[in-house]
Design a protein around this motif. Structure first.
Motif, mmCIF file in Angstrom:
data_model
loop_
_atom_site.group_PDB
_atom_site.id
_atom_site.type_symbol
_atom_site.label_atom_id
_atom_site.label_comp_id
_atom_site.label_asym_id
_atom_site.label_seq_id
_atom_site.Cartn_x
_atom_site.Cartn_y
_atom_site.Cartn_z
ATOM 1 N N ARG A 132 39.835 99.843 101.752
ATOM 2 C CA ARG A 132 40.956 100.170 102.644
ATOM 3 C C ARG A 132 42.174 100.613 101.828
ATOM 4 N N GLU A 189 35.135 99.193 111.462
ATOM 5 C CA GLU A 189 36.524 99.350 111.040
ATOM 6 C C GLU A 189 36.687 100.621 110.221
ATOM 7 N N THR A 248 36.750 103.534 112.612
ATOM 8 C CA THR A 248 37.957 103.714 113.418
ATOM 9 C C THR A 248 39.137 104.088 112.539
ATOM 10 N N ARG A 294 30.979 94.729 111.540
ATOM 11 C CA ARG A 294 32.435 94.780 111.764
ATOM 12 C C ARG A 294 33.106 95.723 110.778
ATOM 13 N N GLU A 295 32.706 95.550 109.511
ATOM 14 C CA GLU A 295 33.267 96.352 108.430
ATOM 15 C C GLU A 295 33.037 97.841 108.693
#
Ligand SMILES: [Fe+2]
Ligand SMILES: [Fe+2]
Lengths: 382, 150
Positions: free
Chosen positions: A256, A10, A13, A6-7
């Motif tokens: 992030r 992300e 994207t 998932r990380e």
């Protein structure tokens, strides 16, 4: 590993939007290109990031004059009477840096000078580094910190984060190690046990310890705010500033936020330690270069390496200098930064694994790995 | 493989087991396994994996308990092989460059103990060796067998 997957998605994207690349003035030197599909015998994976640099050569705008600096990290020194080989290799790196002509403008030590944060180990490292007479700056590694929460390290090397401007480049040293979520109090761990957990790369007890932290993020934001967006920034950190392999803390957990702050700046180079391997990536507008250790090489992450990485050669474990070394970075007047891996005893052309049988990644095509069993459910002895 | 070949192979294996293991264990596989039995087999195996994991990560207490001294340099296997990475148990046996001979995973484990770690080599059939082997294989489960690959 669902959360990892998932990380990773992300990260792709968020930061790999079409056209999102470092500034076009920050060009990779075409003469040093080699196509990954030639190396791996396949055209797959070459589509999005088809080209990658041999010497991590990249252009930096506004460099006023040519200068060099050197990087040494990950010496993992034990006291001399336990391990003399690690001492020999740290000494060799420092001697080679000192022998540079013209001399480097400064030496950055990128952390993990000690193995178990022992004041004897840190003092030994500090002594060895004294042989380099040039200016020195330091950031900590996790191995330096968790016996006494950085007290000895600070005594020798000062603040763990800092900034200075040098010949048209803003340099920033980040501390990515000192803000681990407290895993020790509830478990009633002694300082030695706390350090032991931190010193085990594939242990799960330390958790996602690598991070910049909200206070330091604010500081980073503030530090950059006075700097023009298109001028070169070089950020030093122990851990990579993106998600590469969280189970071994080959990342910072707040990547992030870091990328959010760096995003407006078009010419950012991150140089990091901790991964003990040849590594190259481009994340958003940031370039990222991983450095060699002097102690031992870590294997590449089980899930693979960034597409842009040209893998290092498989080290010969019978030669305790092989696969290790330091780095010489040049910022040229022609507005270019070059990184040369100074791998002990190897010619530059033998640093990277060209043939399948010699490549540190291609070697693992059949490999599937699983996390440990023995450190699950660590409990206090009393 | 056809069904018939499978049956023949099955009979051969059964005969071989009967010959080598002897009559006192002849009951194995005669009856359906109970979940309890399977759980016990699993526990026996995972206990060895756990011990091997500890040895692999340089746990001094476990070394002492087993009477082995795997390292004098502070190095542990896991320092170069986190998650038993790059141990490639699925490539053995093969010609092993470091020892300049055709060798097994156990040979290479002893090489690492003696060279980088400067420890004392362990018997190829010792409990410590079996535990180390158990951990290395377990951590690499799912990898593709490719014996002989360099
Ligand atoms: Fe390190
Ligand atoms: Fe580290």
């Amino acid at each position: 590993m669902d959360s990892l997957e998932r990380e990773r998605r992300e990260l792709n994207t968020m930061l790999r939007r079409p056209g999102e690349r470092p500034d076009s003035s920050v060009r990779i030197d075409r003469r040093t290109f080699i196509h990954k599909s030639i190396l791996c015998g396949t055209a797959a994976g070459a589509a999005s990031f088809g080209w990658f640099p041999l010497l991590n050569t990249l252009d930096v705008a506004y460099g006023a004059e040519t200068f060099k600096f050197a990087w040494i990290s990950d010496n993992h020194l034990y006291p001399k009477d336990v391990n003399t080989r690690f001492v020999e290799k740290a000494v060799r790196a420092v001697e080679e840096v000192q022998a540079m002509t013209p001399p480097a403008d400064f030496l950055i030590h990128g952390g993990d000078i000690a193995q178990l944060g022992d004041p004897v180990e840190i003092a030994l490292g500090s002594d060895i580094l004294k042989e380099a007479k040039i200016r020195k700056v330091f950031i900590p590694g996790e191995h330096d910190w968790y016996l006494d929460m950085g007290a000895t390290w600070r005594k020798h090397f000062g603040d763990p984060n800092w900034t200075f401007d040098h010949k048209g480049v803003r340099f920033i040293g980040l501390d990515t190690v000192s803000r681990a979520p407290d895993y020790w109090s509830a478990r009633k761990m002694s300082p030695k046990e706390r350090m032991g957990a931190m010193a085990t790369l594939d242990g799960s007890i330390g958790g996602p310890w690598a991070g910049v932290g909200s206070d330091q993020l604010q500081w980073l934001n503030h530090t950059l705010s006075s700097w023009p967006k298109d001028r070169p920034v070089i950020v030093f950190s122990h851990n990579p500033l993106y998600e590469y392999y969280p189970p071994w803390n080959f990342w910072v957990r707040d990547w992030r936020e870091v990328q959010e702050i760096l995003r407006p700046y078009t010419n950012v180079t991150n140089v990091h330690g901790h991964t003990h391997q040849v590594l190259y990536n481009e994340i958003g507008k940031m370039r990222s270069i991983g450095m060699l250790a002097t102690s031992w090489p870590w294997p590449y992450a089980p899930e693979g390496v960034p597409d842009l990485t040209k893998c290092m050669v498989r080290a010969d474990p019978g030669d305790y200098f092989d696969g290790m070394g330091w780095a010489r970075l040049t910022v040229t007047a022609a507005e270019r930064v070059q990184n040369e891996y100074m791998m002990f005893g190897r010619k530059p052309q033998n640093v990277f694994g060209e043939a399948l049988a010699d490549s540190g990644c291609a070697d693992n095509v059949n490999q599937e790995l699983h996390p440990r069993i023995a450190d699950r459910g660590w409990y206090s002895k009393d | 493989m056809t069904r018939r070949v499978l049956v023949i192979v099955g009979i051969c294996v059964a005969v071989l087991l009967g010959v080598t293991v002897g009559t006192h264990r002849a009951l194995a596989h005669k009856e359906r396994h109970t979940p309890e039995q399977l759980k016990i087999f699993d526990e026996v195996f995972l206990e060895q994996v756990r011990i091997g994991d500890l040895l692999f990560h340089g746990d001094g207490e476990t070394e002492k308990k087993m009477g082995v001294s795997l390292s004098k340099t502070g190095m542990a296997c896991a320092m170069c092989h986190p998650f038993a990475s790059d141990t490639h148990p699925y490539e053995f046996p093969k010609f092993q460059e470091q020892i300049e001979k055709f060798g097994t995973l156990r040979d290479m484990i002893n090489w690492c103990i003696e060279k980088p770690q400067e420890g004392v080599r362990i018997d190829a059939d010792s409990d410590a060796m079996k535990a180390l082997e158990a951990y290395v294989y377990w951590a690499n489960r799912g990898s593709r067998l490719d014996p002989g690959r360099h």
